[in-house]
Design a protein around this motif. Structure first.
Motif, PDB file in Angstrom:
ATOM      1  N   PRO A  55      30.043  31.131  39.449  1.00  0.00           N
ATOM      2  CA  PRO A  55      30.853  31.358  38.239  1.00  0.00           C
ATOM      3  C   PRO A  55      31.622  32.678  38.284  1.00  0.00           C
ATOM      4  O   PRO A  55      32.754  32.759  37.791  1.00  0.00           O
ATOM      5  CB  PRO A  55      29.837  31.363  37.096  1.00  0.00           C
ATOM      6  CG  PRO A  55      28.507  31.094  37.675  1.00  0.00           C
ATOM      7  CD  PRO A  55      28.612  30.938  39.153  1.00  0.00           C
ATOM      8  N   ASP A  56      31.043  33.699  38.906  1.00  0.00           N
ATOM      9  CA  ASP A  56      31.727  34.989  39.032  1.00  0.00           C
ATOM     10  C   ASP A  56      32.969  34.829  39.900  1.00  0.00           C
ATOM     11  O   ASP A  56      34.052  35.318  39.577  1.00  0.00           O
ATOM     12  CB  ASP A  56      30.768  36.012  39.659  1.00  0.00           C
ATOM     13  CG  ASP A  56      31.412  37.367  39.840  1.00  0.00           C
ATOM     14  OD1 ASP A  56      31.723  37.997  38.817  1.00  0.00           O
ATOM     15  OD2 ASP A  56      31.624  37.786  40.989  1.00  0.00           O
ATOM     16  N   GLU A  57      32.795  34.125  41.009  1.00  0.00           N
ATOM     17  CA  GLU A  57      33.908  33.910  41.936  1.00  0.00           C
ATOM     18  C   GLU A  57      35.048  33.156  41.229  1.00  0.00           C
ATOM     19  O   GLU A  57      36.217  33.484  41.390  1.00  0.00           O
ATOM     20  CB  GLU A  57      33.385  33.126  43.151  1.00  0.00           C
ATOM     21  CG  GLU A  57      34.304  33.076  44.330  1.00  0.00           C
ATOM     22  CD  GLU A  57      34.836  34.433  44.778  1.00  0.00           C
ATOM     23  OE1 GLU A  57      34.058  35.396  44.799  1.00  0.00           O
ATOM     24  OE2 GLU A  57      36.041  34.512  45.073  1.00  0.00           O
ATOM     25  N   PRO A  72      23.625  35.235  32.250  1.00  0.00           N
ATOM     26  CA  PRO A  72      24.518  35.835  33.235  1.00  0.00           C
ATOM     27  C   PRO A  72      24.139  37.298  33.422  1.00  0.00           C
ATOM     28  O   PRO A  72      23.326  37.824  32.661  1.00  0.00           O
ATOM     29  CB  PRO A  72      25.901  35.754  32.571  1.00  0.00           C
ATOM     30  CG  PRO A  72      25.672  35.334  31.166  1.00  0.00           C
ATOM     31  CD  PRO A  72      24.211  35.289  30.894  1.00  0.00           C
ATOM     32  N   ASP A  73      24.724  37.953  34.419  1.00  0.00           N
ATOM     33  CA  ASP A  73      24.500  39.393  34.562  1.00  0.00           C
ATOM     34  C   ASP A  73      25.521  40.183  33.732  1.00  0.00           C
ATOM     35  O   ASP A  73      25.212  41.225  33.187  1.00  0.00           O
ATOM     36  CB  ASP A  73      24.495  39.823  36.035  1.00  0.00           C
ATOM     37  CG  ASP A  73      25.690  39.313  36.815  1.00  0.00           C
ATOM     38  OD1 ASP A  73      26.470  38.494  36.283  1.00  0.00           O
ATOM     39  OD2 ASP A  73      25.865  39.740  37.975  1.00  0.00           O
ATOM     40  N   HIS A  74      26.746  39.676  33.681  1.00  0.00           N
ATOM     41  CA  HIS A  74      27.835  40.325  32.934  1.00  0.00           C
ATOM     42  C   HIS A  74      28.900  39.257  32.750  1.00  0.00           C
ATOM     43  O   HIS A  74      28.884  38.257  33.472  1.00  0.00           O
ATOM     44  CB  HIS A  74      28.411  41.511  33.727  1.00  0.00           C
ATOM     45  CG  HIS A  74      28.753  41.114  35.131  1.00  0.00           C
ATOM     46  ND1 HIS A  74      29.816  40.290  35.445  1.00  0.00           N
ATOM     47  CD2 HIS A  74      28.113  41.334  36.306  1.00  0.00           C
ATOM     48  CE1 HIS A  74      29.829  40.048  36.738  1.00  0.00           C
ATOM     49  NE2 HIS A  74      28.795  40.670  37.294  1.00  0.00           N
ATOM     50  N   PRO A  75      29.855  39.434  31.837  1.00  0.00           N
ATOM     51  CA  PRO A  75      30.976  38.477  31.796  1.00  0.00           C
ATOM     52  C   PRO A  75      31.957  38.751  32.938  1.00  0.00           C
ATOM     53  O   PRO A  75      32.130  39.901  33.345  1.00  0.00           O
ATOM     54  CB  PRO A  75      31.651  38.781  30.448  1.00  0.00           C
ATOM     55  CG  PRO A  75      30.691  39.665  29.689  1.00  0.00           C
ATOM     56  CD  PRO A  75      29.906  40.410  30.738  1.00  0.00           C
ATOM     57  N   GLU A  97      28.998  46.465  37.565  1.00  0.00           N
ATOM     58  CA  GLU A  97      28.862  45.853  38.886  1.00  0.00           C
ATOM     59  C   GLU A  97      27.641  44.946  38.886  1.00  0.00           C
ATOM     60  O   GLU A  97      26.693  45.148  38.123  1.00  0.00           O
ATOM     61  CB  GLU A  97      28.692  46.938  39.948  1.00  0.00           C
ATOM     62  CG  GLU A  97      29.968  47.689  40.289  1.00  0.00           C
ATOM     63  CD  GLU A  97      30.979  46.813  41.015  1.00  0.00           C
ATOM     64  OE1 GLU A  97      30.619  45.704  41.456  1.00  0.00           O
ATOM     65  OE2 GLU A  97      32.134  47.249  41.123  1.00  0.00           O
ATOM     66  N   SER A  98      27.629  43.993  39.808  1.00  0.00           N
ATOM     67  CA  SER A  98      26.525  43.039  39.851  1.00  0.00           C
ATOM     68  C   SER A  98      25.195  43.707  40.191  1.00  0.00           C
ATOM     69  O   SER A  98      24.154  43.315  39.670  1.00  0.00           O
ATOM     70  CB  SER A  98      26.814  41.936  40.865  1.00  0.00           C
ATOM     71  OG  SER A  98      27.876  41.143  40.401  1.00  0.00           O
ATOM     72  N   ASP A  99      25.216  44.711  41.076  1.00  0.00           N
ATOM     73  CA  ASP A  99      23.932  45.344  41.426  1.00  0.00           C
ATOM     74  C   ASP A  99      23.346  46.044  40.203  1.00  0.00           C
ATOM     75  O   ASP A  99      22.154  45.916  39.910  1.00  0.00           O
ATOM     76  CB  ASP A  99      24.078  46.306  42.615  1.00  0.00           C
ATOM     77  CG  ASP A  99      25.071  47.419  42.384  1.00  0.00           C
ATOM     78  OD1 ASP A  99      26.048  47.190  41.659  1.00  0.00           O
ATOM     79  OD2 ASP A  99      24.872  48.522  42.927  1.00  0.00           O
ATOM     80  N   GLY A 101      23.370  33.046  36.309  1.00  0.00           N
ATOM     81  CA  GLY A 101      24.722  32.628  36.696  1.00  0.00           C
ATOM     82  C   GLY A 101      25.622  33.857  36.685  1.00  0.00           C
ATOM     83  O   GLY A 101      25.978  34.362  35.619  1.00  0.00           O
ATOM     84  N   ASP A 102      25.984  34.336  37.867  1.00  0.00           N
ATOM     85  CA  ASP A 102      26.745  35.587  37.949  1.00  0.00           C
ATOM     86  C   ASP A 102      28.082  35.437  37.222  1.00  0.00           C
ATOM     87  O   ASP A 102      28.829  34.484  37.463  1.00  0.00           O
ATOM     88  CB  ASP A 102      26.981  35.957  39.421  1.00  0.00           C
ATOM     89  CG  ASP A 102      27.285  37.424  39.604  1.00  0.00           C
ATOM     90  OD1 ASP A 102      28.322  37.892  39.080  1.00  0.00           O
ATOM     91  OD2 ASP A 102      26.479  38.114  40.252  1.00  0.00           O
ATOM     92  N   GLY A 103      28.371  36.366  36.329  1.00  0.00           N
ATOM     93  CA  GLY A 103      29.673  36.379  35.650  1.00  0.00           C
ATOM     94  C   GLY A 103      29.934  35.181  34.749  1.00  0.00           C
ATOM     95  O   GLY A 103      31.086  34.892  34.415  1.00  0.00           O
ATOM     96  N   MET A 104      28.880  34.482  34.341  1.00  0.00           N
ATOM     97  CA  MET A 104      29.040  33.203  33.631  1.00  0.00           C
ATOM     98  C   MET A 104      29.662  33.377  32.242  1.00  0.00           C
ATOM     99  O   MET A 104      30.372  32.491  31.765  1.00  0.00           O
ATOM    100  CB  MET A 104      27.649  32.556  33.541  1.00  0.00           C
ATOM    101  CG  MET A 104      27.616  31.096  33.249  1.00  0.00           C
ATOM    102  SD  MET A 104      26.036  30.354  33.764  1.00  0.00           S
ATOM    103  CE  MET A 104      24.827  31.229  32.774  1.00  0.00           C
ATOM    104  N   THR A 151      38.107  40.054  36.265  1.00  0.00           N
ATOM    105  CA  THR A 151      37.202  41.126  36.679  1.00  0.00           C
ATOM    106  C   THR A 151      36.025  41.201  35.710  1.00  0.00           C
ATOM    107  O   THR A 151      36.030  40.521  34.675  1.00  0.00           O
ATOM    108  CB  THR A 151      37.958  42.471  36.760  1.00  0.00           C
ATOM    109  OG1 THR A 151      37.104  43.439  37.371  1.00  0.00           O
ATOM    110  CG2 THR A 151      38.379  42.964  35.385  1.00  0.00           C
ATOM    111  N   HIS A 152      35.022  41.993  36.071  1.00  0.00           N
ATOM    112  CA  HIS A 152      33.822  42.110  35.223  1.00  0.00           C
ATOM    113  C   HIS A 152      34.127  42.935  33.982  1.00  0.00           C
ATOM    114  O   HIS A 152      34.965  43.824  34.019  1.00  0.00           O
ATOM    115  CB  HIS A 152      32.692  42.804  35.977  1.00  0.00           C
ATOM    116  CG  HIS A 152      32.351  42.200  37.303  1.00  0.00           C
ATOM    117  ND1 HIS A 152      31.462  42.777  38.176  1.00  0.00           N
ATOM    118  CD2 HIS A 152      32.770  41.071  37.921  1.00  0.00           C
ATOM    119  CE1 HIS A 152      31.353  42.039  39.262  1.00  0.00           C
ATOM    120  NE2 HIS A 152      32.148  40.993  39.131  1.00  0.00           N
ATOM    121  N   THR A 153      33.411  42.668  32.893  1.00  0.00           N
ATOM    122  CA  THR A 153      33.507  43.536  31.724  1.00  0.00           C
ATOM    123  C   THR A 153      32.109  44.010  31.336  1.00  0.00           C
ATOM    124  O   THR A 153      31.108  43.376  31.654  1.00  0.00           O
ATOM    125  CB  THR A 153      34.131  42.819  30.512  1.00  0.00           C
ATOM    126  OG1 THR A 153      33.295  41.713  30.149  1.00  0.00           O
ATOM    127  CG2 THR A 153      35.533  42.334  30.813  1.00  0.00           C
TER     128      THR A 153
HETATM  129 ZN   LIG Z   1      27.794  39.902  38.907  1.00  0.00          ZN
END
Ligand SMILES: [Zn+2]
Length: 411
Positions: A307-309, A351-354, A55-57, A8-11, A361-363
């Protein structure tokens, strides 16, 4: 053995006042995720190496076992791969946005960047504009390709600066400088100047283009300049199957993540209805994952951007609902399918990141993960969330989780 990764991206998030000081993961009704946490191995992991931008990548590379410090080469080559572009040796890919700049006759450097997406211009209109740019500014070494909406690509063989450094130039991200005068953010210096000149020339071509004249007449934002960012060469990812001995499929709507899968030799079927946005056809992803297992995949990586969006939109209730959709429409049916096969399987949930809704924004912080093994039930925690996984062990290296999943490291 079958393996499922549910990403779940950014979950991951912080406690939200609007959710009674719970995080979206704590607030969501997600019986399947909680079942995995109750009966699986839970801990936390840092997916983004020190000194790198979350970043997600970067984070997804780590989750798939590829050290981002070695393999993270910018987003554009991954997107180019996902677009089906054949990158030649020596090609550098540049993400090429078509953006809206102010058009009051001011010098190029004094223009204001109004919109990084040109009002989310249609792909049909963009195709005409990119063709005009390619006709005027392209040649045998430098080619422009239409992607989707405002997101396009330039491939440049032996691009200026590419012999010196892989990064070439630290281009500004257009979405980070909205409303500002572009002068200070334009590429500069001996190498940068070459790119700046292309961007400036594109304004003369695009601002007069019939597609844009029509958009302006209709009160829409014109796509009157190209904007380069995140260049890179194609990462040479070791083939996933050769590395881990499993036939792998990535289920994802986002070019960036699909590109990682394709570079690693995974299958990446197109999922109808999957948008890569906050609103997506969750169930279609669950069905696609089941199909992939049925068609012989041993490893399926489901990536959900929603979730990231929601985090970027700062919408906590929407994020809770995205997590609930993942639980009920993806995880539950896929787990039921796996249970029905009677075979041993493992599920990694993370998740990949919060992407905290309060920060939008990502942390670069650790994230909770669960590895559930249906033939090795453990005593976990009652809730899959940041807090309950935090005290249960910490892995400083993001690439260790997939090794745990494949049993190459023991928990
Ligand atoms: Zn991501």
């Amino acid at each position: 053995m079958k393996y499922l990764v549910m990403l779940g991206d950014g979950m991951a998030d912080y406690p939200c006042p609007g959710l009674g000081d719970k995080t979206p993961l704590e607030a969501a009704y997600k019986p399947c995720m909680d079942y995995l946490a109750k009966n699986g191995f839970c801990a936390s992991v840092m997916t983004v190496p020190e000194g790198m931008v979350p970043e997600s990548d970067t984070a997804n590379l780590a989750v798939l076992g590829y050290d981002p410090k070695i393999y993270s080469k910018g987003r554009s080559p991954l997107e180019a791969t996902s677009m089906g572009l054949e990158m030649r040796p020596g090609d550098t890919a540049f993400r090429t946005n078509i953006v809206t700049l102010s058009d009051l006759g001011e010098p190029y450097g004094d223009k204001i960047i109004i919109d990084h997406s040109s009002g989310e211009i249609s792909t049909e209109e963009a195709r005409e504009l990119i063709a005009a740019v390619d006709a005027a500014l392209g040649d045998s070494r430098r080619r422009f390709f239409t992607g989707i909406s405002y997101r396009h690509c330039m491939l440049w063989e032996n691009a200026p600066g590419s012999g010196i450094s892989e990064k070439i130039y630290d281009f500004s991200r257009p979405h980070d400088i909205l409303g500002r005068r572009i002068g200070p953010y334009l590429p500069a210096g001996e190498i940068g100047e070459v790119y700046r000149e292309l961007m400036e020339k594109s304004f003369d071509i695009l601002s007069k283009h019939p597609v844009n004249l029509k958009r302006v007449a209709e009160g829409k934002r014109p796509a009157n300049s190209i904007w380069f960012w995140s260049p890179g060469v194609k990462p040479k990812l070791e083939n996933f199957k050769e590395r881990f001995g499993v036939k792998a499929t990535v289920i994802c709507a986002v070019d960036l993540i699909k590109g990682i899968g394709l570079c690693a030799g995974m299958d990446a079927p197109k999922v109808e209805g999957a948008t890569g946005g906050a609103v997506t056809d969750f169930a279609a992803k669950g069905r696609a994952a089941i199909d992939a297992f049925r068609n012989g995949s041993d490893f399926v990586y489901i990536h959900v951007e929603a979730p990231d969006e929601c985090g970027h939109q700062g919408d906590a209730p929407l994020k809770v609902s995205a997590i609930e959709h993942i639980d009920s429409e993806i995880l539950t049916p896929v787990k039921e399918y796996l249970d029905g096969t009677g075979e041993p399987y493992r599920i990694l949930l993370m998740p990949d990141h919060p992407t905290p809704v309060s920060l939008r924004t990502h942390t670069r912080e650790s994230v909770p993960f669960v590895i559930y093994d249906n033939s090795h039930i453990r005593e976990g925690v009652s809730c899959y969330c940041e807090k309950s996984c935090a005290g249960l062990g910490f892995y400083p290296d993001g690439t260790s989780v997939i090794k745990l999943l494949f049993g190459m490291e023991t928990a």
